[in-house]
Design a protein around this motif. Structure first.
Motif, PDB file in Angstrom:
ATOM      1  N   LYS A 121      15.669  19.775 -52.396  1.00 50.66           N
ATOM      2  CA  LYS A 121      14.414  20.519 -52.310  1.00 50.66           C
ATOM      3  C   LYS A 121      14.643  21.892 -51.694  1.00 50.66           C
ATOM      4  O   LYS A 121      14.041  22.868 -52.067  1.00 50.66           O
ATOM      5  N   ASN A 122      15.470  21.913 -50.712  1.00 47.79           N
ATOM      6  CA  ASN A 122      15.853  23.180 -50.110  1.00 47.79           C
ATOM      7  C   ASN A 122      17.218  23.011 -49.453  1.00 47.79           C
ATOM      8  O   ASN A 122      17.857  21.976 -49.589  1.00 47.79           O
ATOM      9  N   ASP A 123      17.622  24.041 -48.700  1.00 51.45           N
ATOM     10  CA  ASP A 123      18.965  24.010 -48.133  1.00 51.45           C
ATOM     11  C   ASP A 123      19.215  22.829 -47.208  1.00 51.45           C
ATOM     12  O   ASP A 123      20.351  22.417 -47.021  1.00 51.45           O
ATOM     13  N   THR A 124      18.140  22.318 -46.597  1.00 48.19           N
ATOM     14  CA  THR A 124      18.382  21.245 -45.638  1.00 48.19           C
ATOM     15  C   THR A 124      17.802  19.914 -46.074  1.00 48.19           C
ATOM     16  O   THR A 124      18.160  18.881 -45.535  1.00 48.19           O
ATOM     17  N   ARG A 125      16.897  19.945 -47.038  1.00 42.76           N
ATOM     18  CA  ARG A 125      16.229  18.692 -47.364  1.00 42.76           C
ATOM     19  C   ARG A 125      16.691  18.151 -48.718  1.00 42.76           C
ATOM     20  O   ARG A 125      16.502  18.774 -49.745  1.00 42.76           O
ATOM     21  N   LEU A 126      17.299  16.988 -48.639  1.00 44.66           N
ATOM     22  CA  LEU A 126      17.696  16.306 -49.861  1.00 44.66           C
ATOM     23  C   LEU A 126      16.803  15.091 -50.008  1.00 44.66           C
ATOM     24  O   LEU A 126      16.639  14.312 -49.070  1.00 44.66           O
ATOM     25  N   GLN A 272      12.141  34.135 -40.977  1.00 41.17           N
ATOM     26  CA  GLN A 272      13.393  33.418 -40.736  1.00 41.17           C
ATOM     27  C   GLN A 272      13.862  32.635 -41.961  1.00 41.17           C
ATOM     28  O   GLN A 272      14.508  31.594 -41.862  1.00 41.17           O
ATOM     29  N   ARG A 273      13.522  33.164 -43.112  1.00 40.55           N
ATOM     30  CA  ARG A 273      14.009  32.618 -44.379  1.00 40.55           C
ATOM     31  C   ARG A 273      14.302  33.808 -45.283  1.00 40.55           C
ATOM     32  O   ARG A 273      13.639  34.831 -45.189  1.00 40.55           O
ATOM     33  N   MET A 274      15.232  33.645 -46.199  1.00 39.16           N
ATOM     34  CA  MET A 274      15.630  34.800 -47.005  1.00 39.16           C
ATOM     35  C   MET A 274      15.008  34.821 -48.392  1.00 39.16           C
ATOM     36  O   MET A 274      15.365  35.629 -49.234  1.00 39.16           O
ATOM     37  N   GLY A 309      19.288  31.633 -44.385  1.00 38.86           N
ATOM     38  CA  GLY A 309      19.283  30.829 -45.608  1.00 38.86           C
ATOM     39  C   GLY A 309      17.913  30.791 -46.280  1.00 38.86           C
ATOM     40  O   GLY A 309      16.972  31.455 -45.841  1.00 38.86           O
ATOM     41  N   PHE A 310      17.837  30.029 -47.355  1.00 46.08           N
ATOM     42  CA  PHE A 310      16.599  29.962 -48.140  1.00 46.08           C
ATOM     43  C   PHE A 310      15.720  28.791 -47.712  1.00 46.08           C
ATOM     44  O   PHE A 310      16.236  27.752 -47.311  1.00 46.08           O
ATOM     45  N   GLY A 311      14.401  28.966 -47.848  1.00 48.56           N
ATOM     46  CA  GLY A 311      13.471  27.881 -47.572  1.00 48.56           C
ATOM     47  C   GLY A 311      13.309  26.954 -48.755  1.00 48.56           C
ATOM     48  O   GLY A 311      13.026  25.778 -48.605  1.00 48.56           O
ATOM     49  N   SER A 312      13.453  27.476 -49.954  1.00 51.58           N
ATOM     50  CA  SER A 312      13.448  26.593 -51.116  1.00 51.58           C
ATOM     51  C   SER A 312      14.567  27.029 -52.062  1.00 51.58           C
ATOM     52  O   SER A 312      15.096  28.136 -51.928  1.00 51.58           O
TER      53      SER A 312
HETATM   54  C1  NAG Z   1      12.869  22.168 -46.245  1.00 52.14           C
HETATM   55  O1  NAG Z   1      11.670  21.498 -46.560  1.00 52.14           O
HETATM   56  C2  NAG Z   1      11.125  20.749 -45.475  1.00 52.14           C
HETATM   57  C3  NAG Z   1       9.926  19.971 -45.976  1.00 52.14           C
HETATM   58  O2  NAG Z   1       9.361  20.529 -47.120  1.00 52.14           O
HETATM   59  C4  NAG Z   1      10.745  21.695 -44.340  1.00 52.14           C
HETATM   60  O3  NAG Z   1      10.235  20.961 -43.255  1.00 52.14           O
HETATM   61  C5  NAG Z   1      12.001  22.450 -43.908  1.00 52.14           C
HETATM   62  O4  NAG Z   1      11.664  23.396 -42.922  1.00 52.14           O
HETATM   63  C6  NAG Z   1      12.621  23.135 -45.098  1.00 52.14           C
HETATM   64  N1  NAG Z   1      13.887  23.704 -44.708  1.00 52.14           N
HETATM   65  C7  NAG Z   1      14.159  24.982 -44.842  1.00 52.14           C
HETATM   66  C8  NAG Z   1      15.524  25.436 -44.510  1.00 52.14           C
HETATM   67  O5  NAG Z   1      13.319  25.762 -45.216  1.00 52.14           O
END
Ligand code: NAG
Ligand code: NAG
Ligand code: NAG
Ligand code: NAG
Ligand code: NAG
Ligand code: NAG
Length: 530
Positions: A121-126, A272-274, A309-312
C-alpha cells in the motif's frame, strides 16, 4: 643453398606471427576498446573548457583490481517463478536430493513450505492477503494465486530451512499477447485507443542508471556494454556531463523535477512525505503512460535515504515493498545483499524482464537504478558488465529500443576508495557517465533534433538539461524543425548570464554556457578557470 632451405622457415615463421596477430586482434576486439583520448579537451567552448583525461594510464592501472568477492549469496535458489499460460507458478529449481542431503533429512515430506501473499500500500504498509502451505512433492510446481509480493519459506519442524521473496507482474491478457504488437495508450477499462490526434508517434522514456560510475570508469570497467552501446545502438555519448550536487539525491532530483534539492524541500517539509514533489513521471502518467520505478539497493534509496519517502505507492510498478519483505527475512538492511540465491542486482533485472511484455504494448516512463556493489567499489562494474549487455540486447530483441528513448547514465563518479583520493579520481567524481539511446527512425523524422542532440556531446550539460529533454519527449511535436528553430533563436538571443540552467538537449546548448548559469557549484565545476 642456405637461402633455399631457410626460405620456407621464414615463410612459416611469418605466417605464425601473422596468425598470432590476427588471433590477438580477434580476441581483443571485444574487450580492448580503451581509447586513448586524442582530444585535448572534452569540452572546448567559449564558456567552458574541460581538459580531457585518460581512460587508462600506468598511474591508473594500479587501481584496477579484481572485483571484490563479497557479493556472493550464501543461500542457493530453491524456487523460481515462471509464467505458464498466463499464470504465475512457483517452481522448485534445486534438486530435491541435494536439499535433503544439505539439510540432513531423509524424507521430502518432512519439509513444510508456505507462501505469504502481500499487496504494497505504501513504503511501510504491506497488506497480508493470505497464506498457502505446500509440501515439496512432484511435479514441484505450484500455481500462485494472483498477488504482487510474495514471501516463500520452508521449515523442518520449527527450523527455517529457506526463504525468498518474489515480485509479480501480471502479464498482459492472452488475447492481447496473441495480437500483433503495437503501442497504444492505456485507457481506463479495457478499451485502448491509438495514438492521439497529433499524429506524432508515441515514445517511451527509460532511465537505466548505475550509481557512482564516472564516464571514464564506465569505459574502463564495462567495456562490453560500452562496445554494445557504441556499435549496436543509435546513441550519443556525452563528454561534458557535470554533476550538480554532492551525491545521488541533488543530481537525480534535478533530473526528475527540474528543480534543485533546496527548491524541492518545500514539498516535503510540511507533510514529511515526498508525494507532492513535481516528479516528471506524474506528467507522463497524466499523458496516458504507465510508470515503473525500481532500485536494487534499499540502503541507498533515492527517496528514503535521509529523506521521508512516499506516503503511497508512487508508480504503477514499484519494487520497494518487495525489499521490505526481504529485509524482514534477513534482518538489517545493511546486510541484505541477496534474496534466496539472487543478488539484489538480479532482482531488479528480473523486474525489468517481467515488464517487457507490457512495455512492448504501452508507453512507459520507467526509472531503474542499480547501486549494489558499484556504489561502494571502484572495480565492481566488471562484475555486471555482461549483465547490462544482456539487458540492452533484450531491449533490442523485444523491439523496445525502437520506441524508447533511453538515458543510460550515472549520477556522479566513485566517491570513496584509493582511486578517489588521486587527482584524477577527484575530477572523475564530477563527471558521470551518460549515453542517450534513441530509436533510429527519429533521425529521419526529427533530423534537426537529433543533429542538435549529437552536437551537444561535447557541451557542458547537467541533469537539468535531461529534465527539459524529457519534457520535449512528452510532446513530440516540439521536435519539429520549425519549432526547434524558433526555440533556438530565442535561446541564443538571451544574454549570457540569462542562459537557462536547463536546456533541452534537442536544442543547441549555447557555447557560452558556464558552470554558474548551469547551477553547478564551483566545487564540482570541471571548466577551467570559470
Ligand atoms: C502507510 O499507510 C498507513 C495506513 O494507511 C499509514 O498509517 C502510514 O502512515 C503510511 N505510511 C507512510 C510511510 O505513509
Ligand atoms: C472489456 O471487454 C469485454 C470484451 O472485449 C467487454 O465485453 C467488456 O464490456 C469490456 N469492459 C469494459 C469495462 O470496457
Ligand atoms: C497502466 O495504467 C493504468 C491506469 O492507471 C492501470 O489501470 C493499469 O493497471 C496499468 N497497467 C500496467 C500494465 O502497468
Ligand atoms: C530493515 O530492518 C531494520 C531492522 O528491523 C530497520 O532498521 C531498517 O530500517 C529496515 N530497512 C528497510 C529498507 O526497510
Ligand atoms: C520501428 O518503429 C518505426 C516507427 O514506428 C516503424 O516504422 C518500424 O517498422 C519499426 N521497426 C521495427 C524493426 O520494428
Ligand atoms: C553564480 O554567480 C552569482 C554571482 O556571482 C552567485 O551569486 C551565484 O551563487 C553563482 N551560482 C553558482 C551556482 O555558483
Amino acid at each position: 643453398m642456405l637461402w633455399l632451405t631457410e626460405a620456407p622457415f621464414r615463410i612459416i615463421g611469418l605466417c605464425v606471427i601473422l596468425s598470432g596477430l590476427a588471433l590477438y586482434a580477434y580476441v581483443c576486439k571485444d574487450t580492448d576498446i580503451r581509447p586513448k583520448i586524442d582530444n585535448e579537451f572534452f569540452v572546448n567552448n567559449e564558456g567552458c573548457k574541460m581538459i580531457s583525461l585518460d581512460v587508462t594510464s600506468p598511474a591508473i592501472e594500479k587501481y584496477i583490481k579484481k572485483p571484490p568477492v563479497e557479493y556472493k549469496c550464501i543461500d542457493v535458489t530453491w524456487f523460481e517463478t515462471k509464467l505458464i499460460k498466463g499464470s504465475w507458478y512457483l517452481m522448485l529449481v534445486r534438486d530435491i536430493n541435494e536439499i535433503l542431503i544439505d539439510r540432513h533429512l531423509d524424507k521430502q515430506t518432512k519439509i513444510q513450505c508456505r507462501y505469504d501473499r502481500f499487496d504494497g500500500k505504501n513504503d511501510t504498509r504491506l497488506e497480508h492477503q493470505g497464506t498457502d502451505t505446500f509440501n515439496l512433492v512432484p511435479p514441484y510446481r505450484w500455481k500462485v494465486r494472483a498477488t504482487v509480493y510474495l514471501r516463500v519459506s520452508c521449515f523442518h519442524l520449527k527450523k527455517l530451512l529457506h526463504e525468498d521473496v518474489h515480485f509479480f507482474i501480471q502479464p498482459p491478457p492472452q488475447e492481447l499477447l496473441e495480437q500483433p504488437v503495437s503501442l497504444k495508450k492505456w485507457v481506463q477499462g479495457n478499451k485502448t485507443k491509438t495514438a492521439e490526434s497529433t499524429s506524432e508517434p508515441l515514445i517511451s522514456v527509460m532511465i537505466l542508471g548505475l550509481d557512482s560510475v564516472s564516464h571514464l570508469n564506465f569505459l574502463r570497467q564495462m567495456p562490453r556494454t560500452a562496445n554494445y552501446l557504441r556499435h549496436q545502438m543509435s546513441h550519443v555519448e556525452f563528454w561534458g556531463y557535470n554533476k550538480v550536487g554532492l551525491n545521488t539525491f541533488p543530481n537525480l532530483i534535478a533530473m526528475l523535477t527540474g528543480k534543485s534539492e533546496e527548491e524541492n524541500e518545500k514539498y516535503w517539509k510540511k507533510t514529511q512525505r515526498m508525494d507532492n514533489c513535481p516528479l516528471i513521471w506524474k506528467d507522463f502518467k497524466r499523458a496516458g503512460y504507465n510508470t515503473s520505478f525500481g532500485e536494487d539497493y534499499p540502503g541507498a534509496s533515492l527517496f528514503n535515504y535521509l529523506k521521508p519517502g512516499f506516503g503511497s505507492i508512487p508508480t504503477d510498478h514499484y519494487l520497494r515493498p518487495a525489499q521490505k519483505l526481504m529485509n524482514i527475512t534477513t534482518g538489517t538492511y545493511k546486510l541484505t545483499t541477496c534474496s534466496g540465491g539472487r543478488l539484489l542486482t538480479d532482482i531488479l533485472l528480473e523486474m525489468v524482464e517481467n515488464l517487457l511484455p507490457h512495455m512492448q504494448r504501452y508507453p512507459f516512463f520507467s526509472f531503474y537504478w542499480w547501486s549494489q556493489g558499484i556504489h561502494d567499489h571502484f572495480n565492481f562494474g566488471s562484475v555486471i558488465d555482461q549483465r547490462f549487455v544482456r539487458l540492452l540486447r533484450r531491449l533490442d530483441d523485444t523491439g523496445i529500443t525502437n520506441h524508447t528513448f533511453i538515458f543510460f547514465m550515472s549520477d556522479h563518479g566513485s566517491r570513496w576508495g584509493p582511486f578517489r583520493r588521486t587527482f584524477q579520481g577527484m575530477l572523475e567524481d564530477n563527471q558521470p557517465m551518460l549515453f542517450i539511446l534513441y530509436p533510429k527512425w527519429m533521425k529521419e523524422r526529427y533530423p534537426l533534433a537529433i543533429r542538435n542532440l549529437e552536437s551537444n556531446s561535447h557541451s557542458l550539460i547537467t541533469t537539468y538539461d535531461m529534465h527539459e529533454t524529457m519534457r520535449d519527449l512528452l510532446h513530440l511535436d516540439s521536435l519539429q524543425e520549425n519549432r526547434l528553430k524558433e526555440k533556438s533563436r530565442l535561446l541564443w538571443k538571451l544574454p549570457g548570464p540569462e542562459t537557462p540552467r536547463g536546456v533541452s538537449l534537442f536544442l543547441p546548448v549555447p557555447s557560452w554556457r558556464t558552470c554558474n548559469t548551469s547551477n553547478i557549484p564551483v566545487a564540482y565545476c570541471l571548466c577551467q578557470g570559470k
